[in-house]
Design a protein around this motif. Sequence first.
Motif, short mmCIF file in Angstrom:
data_model
loop_
_atom_site.label_atom_id
_atom_site.label_comp_id
_atom_site.label_asym_id
_atom_site.label_seq_id
_atom_site.Cartn_x
_atom_site.Cartn_y
_atom_site.Cartn_z
N ASN A 1 102.03 64.98 50.33
CA ASN A 1 101.42 66.27 50.65
C ASN A 1 102.02 66.80 51.95
O ASN A 1 101.64 66.37 53.03
CB ASN A 1 99.90 66.10 50.78
CG ASN A 1 99.18 67.39 51.09
OD1 ASN A 1 99.79 68.45 51.16
ND2 ASN A 1 97.89 67.31 51.28
N TRP A 2 102.95 67.76 51.85
CA TRP A 2 103.69 68.23 53.02
C TRP A 2 102.81 68.91 54.06
O TRP A 2 103.22 69.05 55.21
CB TRP A 2 104.83 69.17 52.60
CG TRP A 2 104.40 70.35 51.81
CD1 TRP A 2 104.40 70.48 50.46
CD2 TRP A 2 103.88 71.58 52.31
NE1 TRP A 2 103.92 71.71 50.09
CE2 TRP A 2 103.59 72.40 51.21
CE3 TRP A 2 103.63 72.07 53.59
CZ2 TRP A 2 103.06 73.68 51.34
CZ3 TRP A 2 103.11 73.35 53.72
CH2 TRP A 2 102.83 74.14 52.60
N ILE A 3 101.61 69.30 53.73
CA ILE A 3 100.72 69.92 54.73
C ILE A 3 100.00 68.85 55.55
O ILE A 3 99.39 69.14 56.56
CB ILE A 3 99.74 70.91 54.05
CG1 ILE A 3 99.20 71.94 55.05
CG2 ILE A 3 98.62 70.20 53.37
CD1 ILE A 3 100.07 73.11 55.23
N ASP A 4 100.10 67.59 55.13
CA ASP A 4 99.47 66.46 55.81
C ASP A 4 100.43 65.94 56.87
O ASP A 4 101.23 65.05 56.64
CB ASP A 4 99.12 65.38 54.77
CG ASP A 4 98.31 64.25 55.37
OD1 ASP A 4 97.74 64.43 56.47
OD2 ASP A 4 98.25 63.18 54.73
N ILE A 5 100.34 66.51 58.06
CA ILE A 5 101.28 66.21 59.14
C ILE A 5 100.49 65.79 60.39
O ILE A 5 99.44 66.37 60.68
CB ILE A 5 102.23 67.40 59.40
CG1 ILE A 5 103.32 67.04 60.39
CG2 ILE A 5 101.49 68.65 59.81
CD1 ILE A 5 104.47 68.02 60.42
N TRP A 6 100.99 64.77 61.08
CA TRP A 6 100.27 64.15 62.19
C TRP A 6 101.17 64.01 63.41
O TRP A 6 102.38 63.86 63.29
CB TRP A 6 99.79 62.76 61.78
CG TRP A 6 98.87 62.77 60.60
CD1 TRP A 6 99.22 62.94 59.29
CD2 TRP A 6 97.46 62.64 60.62
NE1 TRP A 6 98.10 62.91 58.50
CE2 TRP A 6 97.01 62.72 59.28
CE3 TRP A 6 96.52 62.45 61.63
CZ2 TRP A 6 95.66 62.63 58.94
CZ3 TRP A 6 95.19 62.36 61.28
CH2 TRP A 6 94.76 62.44 59.96
N GLY A 7 100.57 64.02 64.59
CA GLY A 7 101.27 63.76 65.84
C GLY A 7 100.70 62.50 66.48
O GLY A 7 99.55 62.13 66.25
N TRP A 8 101.51 61.82 67.29
CA TRP A 8 101.09 60.61 67.97
C TRP A 8 100.69 60.94 69.39
O TRP A 8 101.43 61.61 70.12
CB TRP A 8 102.22 59.58 67.98
CG TRP A 8 101.89 58.29 68.65
CD1 TRP A 8 102.37 57.86 69.86
CD2 TRP A 8 101.05 57.25 68.16
NE1 TRP A 8 101.87 56.62 70.15
CE2 TRP A 8 101.05 56.22 69.12
CE3 TRP A 8 100.28 57.09 67.01
CZ2 TRP A 8 100.32 55.05 68.97
CZ3 TRP A 8 99.56 55.92 66.85
CH2 TRP A 8 99.58 54.92 67.81
N ARG A 9 99.49 60.54 69.78
CA ARG A 9 99.00 60.78 71.15
C ARG A 9 99.01 59.45 71.88
O ARG A 9 98.30 58.53 71.53
CB ARG A 9 97.60 61.37 71.13
CG ARG A 9 97.12 61.68 72.54
CD ARG A 9 96.04 62.74 72.60
NE ARG A 9 96.57 64.04 72.22
CZ ARG A 9 95.89 64.94 71.50
NH1 ARG A 9 94.68 64.68 71.07
NH2 ARG A 9 96.42 66.10 71.21
N GLU A 10 99.88 59.38 72.88
CA GLU A 10 100.02 58.17 73.70
C GLU A 10 99.03 58.26 74.86
O GLU A 10 99.02 59.25 75.59
CB GLU A 10 101.46 58.10 74.23
CG GLU A 10 101.85 56.80 74.83
CD GLU A 10 102.03 55.70 73.80
OE1 GLU A 10 101.58 54.59 74.09
OE2 GLU A 10 102.61 55.94 72.74
N ASN A 11 98.20 57.24 75.00
CA ASN A 11 97.22 57.19 76.09
C ASN A 11 97.49 55.97 76.97
O ASN A 11 97.83 54.91 76.46
CB ASN A 11 95.80 57.10 75.54
CG ASN A 11 95.29 58.42 75.04
OD1 ASN A 11 95.44 59.44 75.70
ND2 ASN A 11 94.71 58.43 73.86
N LYS A 12 97.32 56.15 78.27
CA LYS A 12 97.51 55.03 79.19
C LYS A 12 96.21 54.24 79.39
O LYS A 12 96.24 53.04 79.60
CB LYS A 12 98.03 55.55 80.52
CG LYS A 12 99.44 56.10 80.44
CD LYS A 12 99.93 56.53 81.79
CE LYS A 12 101.29 57.07 81.88
NZ LYS A 12 102.07 57.49 80.87
N THR A 13 95.09 54.91 79.31
CA THR A 13 93.81 54.25 79.59
C THR A 13 93.00 53.94 78.33
O THR A 13 92.11 53.10 78.38
CB THR A 13 92.95 55.12 80.53
OG1 THR A 13 92.74 56.39 79.92
CG2 THR A 13 93.63 55.30 81.87
#
Length: 133
Positions: free
Chosen positions: A24-36
């Motif tokens: 499903n090409w509308i199913d797109i995600w980004g990665w959020r890098e957290n330090k804490t």
Amino acid sequence: MELDNDTYVYGVINNKHIRLSRENWIDIWGWRENKTKPSYWFKLKPYIHTNQDGYKTYTIRLNGKQYGLSRIIYKLYNEEWDINDISSDNQIDHININPLDNRIENLKRCNTRENAINKGIQSNNKSGIKGVH
């Protein structure tokens, strides 16, 4: 970051890790890098942009820069392609002429002339025949 290559296509665009569902090409995600806190995937929300001619496309923002979703999808499947090259020789065409259909099999790289040939009837066309106004 755990990767599931059977389900998703992965890439980095504008220093942002992206994953796209193969189904499903509308199913797109980004990665959020957290330090804490634990890092995580979050859903990106493409929106429909309409230009002054009434042409509609999906767009998305990555780290403050706006991209056409078709360019993001093409890049994820074609790592060597330069998404930031917006020259006339580096366009993405929708094969079936539907700019809202961003399945990878509907996208191809082309130049501006080739892209213009694969257009539907323009909104100002009174004859109903492609290329004749």
